[in-house]
Motif scaffolding. Structure first.
Motif, PDB file in Angstrom:
ATOM      1  N   LEU A   1      40.129  38.186  52.229  1.00  0.00           N
ATOM      2  CA  LEU A   1      41.198  38.963  51.579  1.00  0.00           C
ATOM      3  C   LEU A   1      41.438  40.312  52.252  1.00  0.00           C
ATOM      4  O   LEU A   1      42.580  40.753  52.377  1.00  0.00           O
ATOM      5  N   ASP A   2      40.372  40.969  52.658  1.00  0.00           N
ATOM      6  CA  ASP A   2      40.547  42.282  53.290  1.00  0.00           C
ATOM      7  C   ASP A   2      41.273  42.165  54.627  1.00  0.00           C
ATOM      8  O   ASP A   2      42.127  42.998  54.962  1.00  0.00           O
TER       9      ASP A   2
ATOM     10  N   ARG B   1      40.456  39.223  41.816  1.00  0.00           N
ATOM     11  CA  ARG B   1      40.573  40.648  42.145  1.00  0.00           C
ATOM     12  C   ARG B   1      41.854  41.171  41.502  1.00  0.00           C
ATOM     13  O   ARG B   1      42.845  41.488  42.145  1.00  0.00           O
TER      14      ARG B   1
ATOM     15  N   ARG C   1      44.876  41.594  53.942  1.00  0.00           N
ATOM     16  CA  ARG C   1      45.555  42.833  53.532  1.00  0.00           C
ATOM     17  C   ARG C   1      45.871  43.700  54.747  1.00  0.00           C
ATOM     18  O   ARG C   1      46.924  44.360  54.809  1.00  0.00           O
TER      19      ARG C   1
ATOM     20  N   ILE D   1      49.386  38.753  46.605  1.00  0.00           N
ATOM     21  CA  ILE D   1      49.073  38.945  45.190  1.00  0.00           C
ATOM     22  C   ILE D   1      48.444  37.688  44.608  1.00  0.00           C
ATOM     23  O   ILE D   1      47.464  37.739  43.852  1.00  0.00           O
TER      24      ILE D   1
ATOM     25  N   TYR E   1      44.853  37.502  45.702  1.00  0.00           N
ATOM     26  CA  TYR E   1      43.999  38.370  44.887  1.00  0.00           C
ATOM     27  C   TYR E   1      43.727  37.744  43.530  1.00  0.00           C
ATOM     28  O   TYR E   1      42.590  37.731  43.036  1.00  0.00           O
TER      29      TYR E   1
ATOM     30  N   ASP F   1      43.241  44.738  42.333  1.00  0.00           N
ATOM     31  CA  ASP F   1      43.942  44.787  43.624  1.00  0.00           C
ATOM     32  C   ASP F   1      45.327  44.150  43.517  1.00  0.00           C
ATOM     33  O   ASP F   1      46.298  44.632  44.110  1.00  0.00           O
ATOM     34  N   ALA F   2      45.412  43.065  42.737  1.00  0.00           N
ATOM     35  CA  ALA F   2      46.705  42.399  42.560  1.00  0.00           C
ATOM     36  C   ALA F   2      47.700  43.322  41.877  1.00  0.00           C
ATOM     37  O   ALA F   2      48.862  43.445  42.292  1.00  0.00           O
TER      38      ALA F   2
ATOM     39  N   ARG G   1      39.595  32.882  52.256  1.00  0.00           N
ATOM     40  CA  ARG G   1      39.140  33.950  51.355  1.00  0.00           C
ATOM     41  C   ARG G   1      38.747  35.225  52.097  1.00  0.00           C
ATOM     42  O   ARG G   1      37.884  35.978  51.665  1.00  0.00           O
TER      43      ARG G   1
ATOM     44  N   ASN H   1      41.289  34.896  43.414  1.00  0.00           N
ATOM     45  CA  ASN H   1      39.915  35.315  43.698  1.00  0.00           C
ATOM     46  C   ASN H   1      39.426  36.381  42.713  1.00  0.00           C
ATOM     47  O   ASN H   1      38.478  37.104  43.003  1.00  0.00           O
TER      48      ASN H   1
ATOM     49  N   THR I   1      48.059  38.047  35.550  1.00  0.00           N
ATOM     50  CA  THR I   1      48.405  39.124  36.483  1.00  0.00           C
ATOM     51  C   THR I   1      49.768  39.708  36.161  1.00  0.00           C
ATOM     52  O   THR I   1      49.956  40.938  36.157  1.00  0.00           O
TER      53      THR I   1
END
Length: 687
Positions: free
Chosen positions: A60-61, A90, A64, A82, A85, A93-94, A58, A88, A122
């Motif tokens: 995520l940043d 987000r 990315r 994707i 994201y 962001d996705a 997890r 989680n 999504t």
């Protein structure tokens, strides 16, 4: 994944932008880049391992950052990111990453390792984001399991695309709803102009005991503002206080707008003053509220306070402030605000620029309006319409035609306002054949039907050109029911051409539609007076008195250093009256030297000739011009505003006065602007 879902996703394939030079240099067919993009580096173990590790933990940043470093990340790596994201929560962001993908095809959804309700949602949101409502709809109904977020997404998509009834029906079918479901419906109904329904949904929401959020209350206050539902809005304000949302920025802004729309500016000020604000949105809401309530001086004071408090105005702030300058006809103040917009680099913004065009047009400075128009970076149809309509009011017929030609060349589709401006320009410039062509074009070729204002303009064109019978025939054969404004255009032309027969028929039609229309009585009475039919003049005045109809008093005014100086005929109430009348007497002598002879047909009273000449000498517009001459610097422009049509004799006199004093004198009457210079008027005596 079933075949129908694959079919849906394929409908959304997009190719990346391609460089022709690059393709020629590499000698590749157009689809080669897509193939290279999808495969290059996609299955590099290093990248896949790093991404997988970060996503599994997890981070995520960090994941990315890895993705961003890859020169050509393929669909598989994008899909992993994707999906991470989405899992989680987000979702934004996705969707943003989904939008950035140069290639979006079936692989995106096929390769998601765990297609759960979040990933389905999504995809639905992704299609909605790109306006693919039908694709999103089909995908939504194929979802094996739908949670409340999926339902909310589809409802929001329907509302955003204007499919309100489908949103309402889907809302009713929801197995369970949350606060977002209700808030989306309230906001969406209000957005689509169904404000009363939005408030009904709010009452049902409260009845079901759904806990209100700050966003809900903000949306409800907006709906209350739009329908001026004061009682319900005040109740909602009580809920705001009770739930502790008083200091929420969006709530505060909504309260300001609500009270302003309901004409409760004291309450709006109280809301504003309850806390210190550095938020430009709240300042702008208060500023706009004053403007909506025609308290333009207060609006400009708020704008000044913003500057002093170091709150930088935004586009909306400038638009509202400039609109208040237009309301006050305060050219000097408008120029000050324009200067601030230049310092902040907002003068080329389309919304600020459009407001500058209107402000300069209303205040009589058409050259500055054209300059403001030229300075706008990306013009929209409002920009073009503003300068076309403004130039028409200033009698700049040739300029209007040039602007319209540029508008067409720039591939901006004209609308009904554009053609109203064109026809108005033709009317003020005597371009009858041009007007006929435009009117025929609107009638035959425009997708929108011809509007009432187009008929008014065309009747005005024909009337000014002396085609009174043709104008009357046009009214009788209109595709829409004529109103009093159309007939008044014809009656006004009858006054110009002294046609009593058509005038009486036009006046009868007006009074049948609007029995207490003072303009019809006054115009017909003036036509009788010009023809020397004083008994008919008396009869009209008696009818007006019996009906309790009061003639609108003619007045003229000058704005000097932010103060409005107003005059009526033979007015001696102004503190500078002695100097004003001395200037008029001096001008009277000079006018005689230039060969001026008063046109007594404009003295609409049955009195001796000497009295008629004296009455003409002290008309309100002449008093205003004399005031301007004694209070402004030599050589400066004088701008006079009048609430009624300018007197024909005063028009002749002011042409000569402009030549005598060597100044430009601008007079705006009820129909247009006149620019007097060196013995000439911009209207070419065609008005």
């Amino acid at each position: 994944m079933n075949k129908s879902t694959v079919k849906i996703s394929r409908a959304f394939i997009q190719k990346p932008k391609q460089s022709n030079t690059l393709f020629q240099y590499l000698n590749l067919p157009s689809e080669s880049f897509t193939t290279i993009y999808c495969n290059a580096n996609s299955h590099s173990p290093k990248y896949k391992f790093l991404l997988s590790d970060h996503l599994k933990n997890r981070r995520l940043d960090e994941a990315r950052e890895v993705l961003n470093k890859i020169p050509f990340p393929g669909v598989h790596l994008y899909t992993m990111m994707i999906d991470g994201y989405a899992l989680n929560h987000r979702l934004d962001d996705a969707i943003q990453l989904f939008e950035k993908m140069p290639v979006r095809d079936t692989k995106l959804f096929d390769e998601m390792p765990g297609r759960n309700v979040v990933s389905w949602t999504t995809m639905v949101n992704g299609y909605l984001q790109f306006g693919k409502i039908e694709v999103a709809e089909r995908l939504f109904f194929e979802m094996p399991v739908k949670d409340v977020a999926a339902w909310n997404s589809m409802i929001y998509g329907y509302l955003k695309s204007g499919r309100v009834d489908e949103a309402v029906n889907l809302f009713r079918k929801m197995p369970s709803r949350n606060v977002i479901s209700w808030t989306s419906m309230i906001d969406g109904l209000d957005y689509n102009g169904r404000n009363d329904e939005a408030l009904i949904f709010y009452k049902k929401m409260v009845g079901f005991g759904v806990k209100l959020s700050s966003n809900t209350l903000s949306c409800v206050l907006k709906a209350c503002a739009n329908v001026m539902a004061l009682h319900l809005g005040v109740q909602t304000h009580c809920q705001v206080v009770k739930l502790g949302f008083s200091f929420d920025e969006f709530i505060c802004t909504s309260l300001l707008t609500f009270y302003a729309n309901c004409k409760q500016m004291e309450n709006a000020c109280q809301v504003f003053n309850e806390q210190l604000h550095g938020n430009v949105v709240k300042w702008t809401a208060l500023l706009t509220g004053y403007g909506l309530n025609h308290k333009h001086e207060s609006a400009l004071m708020v704008f000044g306070d913003m500057i002093r408090m170091a709150v930088l105005p935004n586009q909306s702030s400038f638009t509202s402030a400039l609109n208040s300058c237009s309301g006050l006809e305060a050219l000097d103040k408008g120029k000050e605000i324009h200067a601030v917009s230049v310092k902040l680099g907002l003068d080329s913004d389309v919304f600020v620029g459009n407001s500058l065009i209107v402000m300069y047009t209303v205040c009589g400075s058409i050259n500055d309006a054209v300059a403001a128009f030229s300075n706008i970076g990306e013009k929209n149809v409002v920009s073009w319409n503003s300068i076309i309509v403004g130039s028409a009011k200033h009698g700049q017929g040739k300029l209007v035609l040039t602007l319209f030609s540029r508008m067409i060349r720039d591939e901006v589709d004209p609308d009904e306002i554009s053609f109203t401006g064109l026809l108005s320009a033709c009317s003020h410039s005597g371009m009858l054949q041009k007007a006929r062509c435009f009117f025929e074009y609107i009638s035959r070729y425009k997708s929108t039907s011809i509007k009432l204002q187009h008929y008014v303009c065309m009747v005005d064109v024909l009337g000014r050109c002396g085609k009174l019978e043709e104008a009357e025939g046009l009214i009788k054969n209109m595709q829409v029911k004529p109103n009093s404004i159309v007939w008044l255009a014809l009656l006004s032309a009858c006054r110009m051409h002294s046609n009593l027969g058509v005038a009486e028929r036009a006046a009868k039609s007006i009074l049948d539609l609007e029995p207490n229309c003072s303009a019809a009585y006054v115009l017909l009475s003036n036509i009788y007076a010009s023809a020397g039919k004083w008994s008919d003049v008396s009869r009209m005045r008696v009818r007006m008195k019996q009906a309790g109809i009061v003639k609108q008093l003619g007045c003229s005014w000058v704005i000097l250093r932010g103060v409005r100086h107003e005059f009526v005929c033979a007015d001696r109430s102004h503190p500078l009256s002695e100097k004003i009348y001395q200037k008029l007497d001096w001008l009277g002598g000079k006018l005689k030297e230039f060969g001026y002879v008063p046109d007594e047909s404009f003295a609409l009273h049955d009195v001796e000739d000497e009295q008629k000449q004296e009455m003409l000498l002290y008309h309100s517009e002449r008093l205003a011009v004399a005031f301007g001459l004694v209070t402004t610097a030599e050589g400066s422009t004088i701008t006079v505003m009048k609430n009624l049509r300018a007197c024909g004799d005063c028009h002749s006199a002011i042409k000569l006065i402009a030549k005598i004093v060597g100044r430009e004198i601008i007079v705006r009457d009820s129909t247009r602007f006149h620019h007097f210079r060196n013995g000439m008027c911009s209207c070419g005596d065609y008005w």
